[in-house]
Design an enzyme around this catalytic site. Sequence first.
Site, short mmCIF file in Angstrom:
data_model
loop_
_atom_site.label_atom_id
_atom_site.label_comp_id
_atom_site.label_asym_id
_atom_site.label_seq_id
_atom_site.Cartn_x
_atom_site.Cartn_y
_atom_site.Cartn_z
N GLY A 160 -8.17 -12.50 38.97
CA GLY A 160 -9.55 -12.05 39.02
C GLY A 160 -9.84 -11.11 40.17
CB THR A 161 -8.70 -11.03 43.69
OG1 THR A 161 -9.25 -12.31 44.03
CG2 THR A 161 -8.83 -10.10 44.89
CG ASN A 206 -18.19 -17.99 44.45
OD1 ASN A 206 -18.89 -16.98 44.57
ND2 ASN A 206 -17.50 -18.49 45.47
CG HIS A 208 -6.88 -19.71 38.14
ND1 HIS A 208 -7.33 -20.55 39.13
CD2 HIS A 208 -7.24 -18.47 38.53
CE1 HIS A 208 -7.93 -19.85 40.07
NE2 HIS A 208 -7.90 -18.58 39.73
CB THR A 246 6.37 -4.54 32.14
OG1 THR A 246 7.19 -3.37 32.15
CG2 THR A 246 6.77 -5.44 30.99
CB CYS A 289 -11.10 -21.32 56.11
SG CYS A 289 -10.26 -22.01 57.54
#
Length: 417
Positions: A68-69, A163, A223, A259, A351
Amino acid sequence: MVYLDHAATTPMLPEAIEALTAALAVVGNPASIHSAGQQAKRLLEESREQVAATLGVDGIEVVFTGNGTEAVNLALKGLWWRRRGAAPAEPGASGTERTRILVPAGEHHATIDAVEWLEQHEGADVVEIPLDEVGRIRLDVLEAELEQGADSVAFVTMLWANNEVGTIQPVAEVAGLTARAGVPLHVDAIAAYGQVPIDVRAIRRESEAPRGAGLVALSVSAHKIGGPAGIGALVLDRSAAVEPLIHGGGQQRKVRSGTQDVAAAASFAAAARVVASRLDDDAERMSALRDRLIAGVAAAVPGARVSGDLGPGASARLPGNAHFSFPGCEGDSLLFLLDAAGVAVSTGSACQAGVPEPSHVLIAMGRSEADARGALRVTIGHGSTEADVDAFLAALPAAHAQAAKAGLAARATSFDR
């Protein structure tokens, strides 16, 4: 271990594991023209179509990424470079340099760090749009910024749902504003995908978006919905163009060369099919567990404060999200004590280099630093049960008492110095 950190990642669905293991046996590069390559390509493109169907887009509009990043970075940097390069030449363009990026406060760090990089290295003028007290974007401020000079805006980017605190954003309204202003909109839907309905085509149709404006890009990740880590997707409207981050063989509309991972795509598609087929039922079940958890925390720790929108209806908050502030203690202390008791949750703090920081989301919502430091996020997923919620509620009072004592001791020590 009782796992209540599904917003970070959720266990793979059995169907996704089965699809992954079956696809790992498929030999062939999907870019090859021989029969083995074409077999792999067929599986890849079928998977792309299946993911697309769950997002209300066509298969050609789905660009698979590594996560996603990457999808967020591809959208933001790609839109920036393309809009900057095309500014003088596009029909109707005034020649004004498109240097402004409009971004709400409290975004995910994938967005924050990407736009800060554009600011530091590419000369972007990042304009932060404030949030209200529940974490929702201030539409009046966004509208004023667009009216001030849409020709100077490179793009607008926003979360579909926060989020951390789970508040759902008014995506359709923002899409309408950007469509009328002729400005492209990117939406980070990574936290929302699999929990709320997403229909990009419907939003574009309702906003009457012209080519290249309105909701043109949307990021998701496998995920978060029970698929494998290591694959995400950027939905890119046919009318939109971005400069690629990766150059090479020209795969995926020349937007993301390289690929492609056929097995991961097949697993992603399997998870997407399952989640889409039971979206309403899962949302209802998770909402009931979330409400049970929120009520239990209120009884166990009366001083705890719920963050985010608690309004009625499915449009207020993600069904699996419960976010709290515990005055007088550090969220990290609560996390470690609950972990020792066998319950996995997360804090609302970022963090950096091992140093806990207050939640930037809560700060953006106008909350105190004490609230922001005492944040805890509990998130429910497809495998969560009432027993999981009860285990968390049973472990919380003792963990809170110890964390509060540690917090007071830490402040006393700092005063002594």
